[in-house]
Scaffold this motif. Sequence first.
Motif, PDB file in Angstrom:
ATOM      1  N   ASN A 138       0.813  -1.226   0.000  1.00  0.00           N
ATOM      2  CA  ASN A 138       0.000   0.000   0.000  1.00  0.00           C
ATOM      3  C   ASN A 138       0.844   1.271   0.000  1.00  0.00           C
ATOM      4  O   ASN A 138       0.343   2.354  -0.338  1.00  0.00           O
ATOM      5  CB  ASN A 138      -0.939   0.008   1.205  1.00  0.00           C
ATOM      6  CG  ASN A 138      -2.035  -1.041   1.091  1.00  0.00           C
ATOM      7  OD1 ASN A 138      -2.377  -1.482  -0.006  1.00  0.00           O
ATOM      8  ND2 ASN A 138      -2.576  -1.451   2.221  1.00  0.00           N
ATOM      9  N   LEU A 139       2.117   1.153   0.386  1.00  0.00           N
ATOM     10  CA  LEU A 139       3.006   2.309   0.397  1.00  0.00           C
ATOM     11  C   LEU A 139       3.763   2.478  -0.921  1.00  0.00           C
ATOM     12  O   LEU A 139       4.481   3.462  -1.096  1.00  0.00           O
ATOM     13  CB  LEU A 139       4.015   2.191   1.544  1.00  0.00           C
ATOM     14  CG  LEU A 139       3.473   2.404   2.955  1.00  0.00           C
ATOM     15  CD1 LEU A 139       4.491   1.958   3.996  1.00  0.00           C
ATOM     16  CD2 LEU A 139       3.088   3.866   3.181  1.00  0.00           C
ATOM     17  N   MET A 140       3.605   1.536  -1.846  1.00  0.00           N
ATOM     18  CA  MET A 140       4.337   1.593  -3.113  1.00  0.00           C
ATOM     19  C   MET A 140       3.750   2.643  -4.048  1.00  0.00           C
ATOM     20  O   MET A 140       2.536   2.759  -4.197  1.00  0.00           O
ATOM     21  CB  MET A 140       4.333   0.214  -3.785  1.00  0.00           C
ATOM     22  CG  MET A 140       5.151  -0.826  -3.039  1.00  0.00           C
ATOM     23  SD  MET A 140       5.025  -2.496  -3.743  1.00  0.00           S
ATOM     24  CE  MET A 140       5.847  -2.252  -5.334  1.00  0.00           C
ATOM     25  N   ILE A 184       2.110 -12.886  -5.969  1.00  0.00           N
ATOM     26  CA  ILE A 184       1.838 -11.460  -5.779  1.00  0.00           C
ATOM     27  C   ILE A 184       2.982 -10.800  -5.021  1.00  0.00           C
ATOM     28  O   ILE A 184       3.500  -9.751  -5.417  1.00  0.00           O
ATOM     29  CB  ILE A 184       0.518 -11.254  -5.020  1.00  0.00           C
ATOM     30  CG1 ILE A 184      -0.664 -11.779  -5.837  1.00  0.00           C
ATOM     31  CG2 ILE A 184       0.320  -9.783  -4.653  1.00  0.00           C
ATOM     32  CD1 ILE A 184      -1.980 -11.758  -5.099  1.00  0.00           C
ATOM     33  N   TYR A 185       3.402 -11.444  -3.922  1.00  0.00           N
ATOM     34  CA  TYR A 185       4.468 -10.864  -3.108  1.00  0.00           C
ATOM     35  C   TYR A 185       5.794 -10.871  -3.850  1.00  0.00           C
ATOM     36  O   TYR A 185       6.585  -9.923  -3.730  1.00  0.00           O
ATOM     37  CB  TYR A 185       4.578 -11.610  -1.783  1.00  0.00           C
ATOM     38  CG  TYR A 185       3.286 -11.592  -1.004  1.00  0.00           C
ATOM     39  CD1 TYR A 185       2.719 -10.390  -0.595  1.00  0.00           C
ATOM     40  CD2 TYR A 185       2.599 -12.766  -0.704  1.00  0.00           C
ATOM     41  CE1 TYR A 185       1.510 -10.357   0.090  1.00  0.00           C
ATOM     42  CE2 TYR A 185       1.401 -12.742  -0.016  1.00  0.00           C
ATOM     43  CZ  TYR A 185       0.858 -11.538   0.377  1.00  0.00           C
ATOM     44  OH  TYR A 185      -0.334 -11.506   1.043  1.00  0.00           O
ATOM     45  N   GLN A 186       6.005 -11.911  -4.643  1.00  0.00           N
ATOM     46  CA  GLN A 186       7.233 -11.958  -5.421  1.00  0.00           C
ATOM     47  C   GLN A 186       7.264 -10.830  -6.456  1.00  0.00           C
ATOM     48  O   GLN A 186       8.289 -10.159  -6.626  1.00  0.00           O
ATOM     49  CB  GLN A 186       7.368 -13.303  -6.133  1.00  0.00           C
ATOM     50  CG  GLN A 186       8.667 -13.449  -6.924  1.00  0.00           C
ATOM     51  CD  GLN A 186       8.752 -14.773  -7.654  1.00  0.00           C
ATOM     52  OE1 GLN A 186       7.862 -15.121  -8.410  1.00  0.00           O
ATOM     53  NE2 GLN A 186       9.815 -15.520  -7.412  1.00  0.00           N
ATOM     54  N   SER A 187       6.141 -10.606  -7.138  1.00  0.00           N
ATOM     55  CA  SER A 187       6.102  -9.556  -8.168  1.00  0.00           C
ATOM     56  C   SER A 187       6.279  -8.175  -7.544  1.00  0.00           C
ATOM     57  O   SER A 187       6.926  -7.295  -8.135  1.00  0.00           O
ATOM     58  CB  SER A 187       4.796  -9.629  -8.960  1.00  0.00           C
ATOM     59  OG  SER A 187       3.677  -9.302  -8.146  1.00  0.00           O
ATOM     60  N   LYS A 188       5.723  -7.961  -6.345  1.00  0.00           N
ATOM     61  CA  LYS A 188       5.870  -6.672  -5.678  1.00  0.00           C
ATOM     62  C   LYS A 188       7.323  -6.461  -5.227  1.00  0.00           C
ATOM     63  O   LYS A 188       7.846  -5.336  -5.295  1.00  0.00           O
ATOM     64  CB  LYS A 188       4.925  -6.579  -4.490  1.00  0.00           C
ATOM     65  CG  LYS A 188       3.445  -6.566  -4.865  1.00  0.00           C
ATOM     66  CD  LYS A 188       3.083  -5.368  -5.741  1.00  0.00           C
ATOM     67  CE  LYS A 188       1.591  -5.334  -6.050  1.00  0.00           C
ATOM     68  NZ  LYS A 188       1.228  -4.181  -6.908  1.00  0.00           N
TER      69      LYS A 188
END
Length: 341
Positions: A138-140, A184-188
């Motif tokens: 959310n901070l990205m 999802i976490y990997q892509s972020k």
Amino acid sequence: MEYILNHLNAQFNWLKSCQILNPGSDADGAIKKYPDQGWIMPYFSNFAAMAMLEDPTSHPLVERYLNWYLRHLEKNGTMLDYHYDDNFNGKTAGPDSEDSYAGTYLSLVCAYHFRTGQTGWVRENLPSLKKVASVIINLMDRDGLTFALAGYRVKYLMDNCEAYRGLKDFADLMYYLGDQDAGIYQSKAKAIASGIERALWNSSSRCYYASKTGLFKNRVNLKKFYPDAACQVFPVLFGLLKPDSERAAHLHKVFNNSQPDWVNIKPPDFPWMLLGYYACLHGDHERALEKIRQGVESYIEPKSGCWYCGESAFFVLTCTKLIQLKGAGFQAQTIFWPGPL
């Protein structure tokens, strides 16, 4: 070796003395910045717990800290600073950052699982852990970088390295558990790494910008220790660069040339013990050992107020890395602290 072991054990005990152990109270499991004060800054507590994982007898204490952190999450997954009085009554204060708190906690969770194999604890707390991960996401911003706080729109290299590592570690853990959100976490995590490369790497000066605010980036002065020079070590510390890569070797040389006296930092400055760990990653065990000696002589033995749980944590991690290096004939190691790469 005996010198290192003696001080390593003493710091394990010192770190454990920073933890509040009062079953049933709101404070149980919290790791204070100092043994005799009530302030908890979870960013530093996360590193303290990471170091405590090096002592197998402390693994249950680390779980108590992990539980304390999750019990005190805000509704959006962020974490505040806390202070407890002598009766364990707590009050809160705003955090120094939100991205770094979340990132270092996720790395701690992953390291805890890696060291203990406590898959049950992770599965039981998965909704809360995903809430912590969502803080970073959310901070990205559109460039992939994270803001330090939702209300403070500055993107720091140090914070982004920690946020990247936290999401990467969490993605690895989710893949291990077979969780459908792992990708999802990997892509972020990859998006943050790409943002660091595109927005914070200065190819002409061959060093990193310390921060970015809007489109503005301050010119880097490597003779200025903090944040300009100090931030250059974070991409290696948090796994964005391999220590034996060309860029990492260049930055290591540049840092030592611009800050040749980093081993001898003394009060009233903080010791920056993480630089000892950084030296170990580059195979520079002699200066890492000297950093340990300076930590003992200038901070620990005089009982300096500049010595707190975060510094003790990297003292412990540097000592354990030196012991590993000694066992391997002081061959350069490329692994990060206990956690999957």
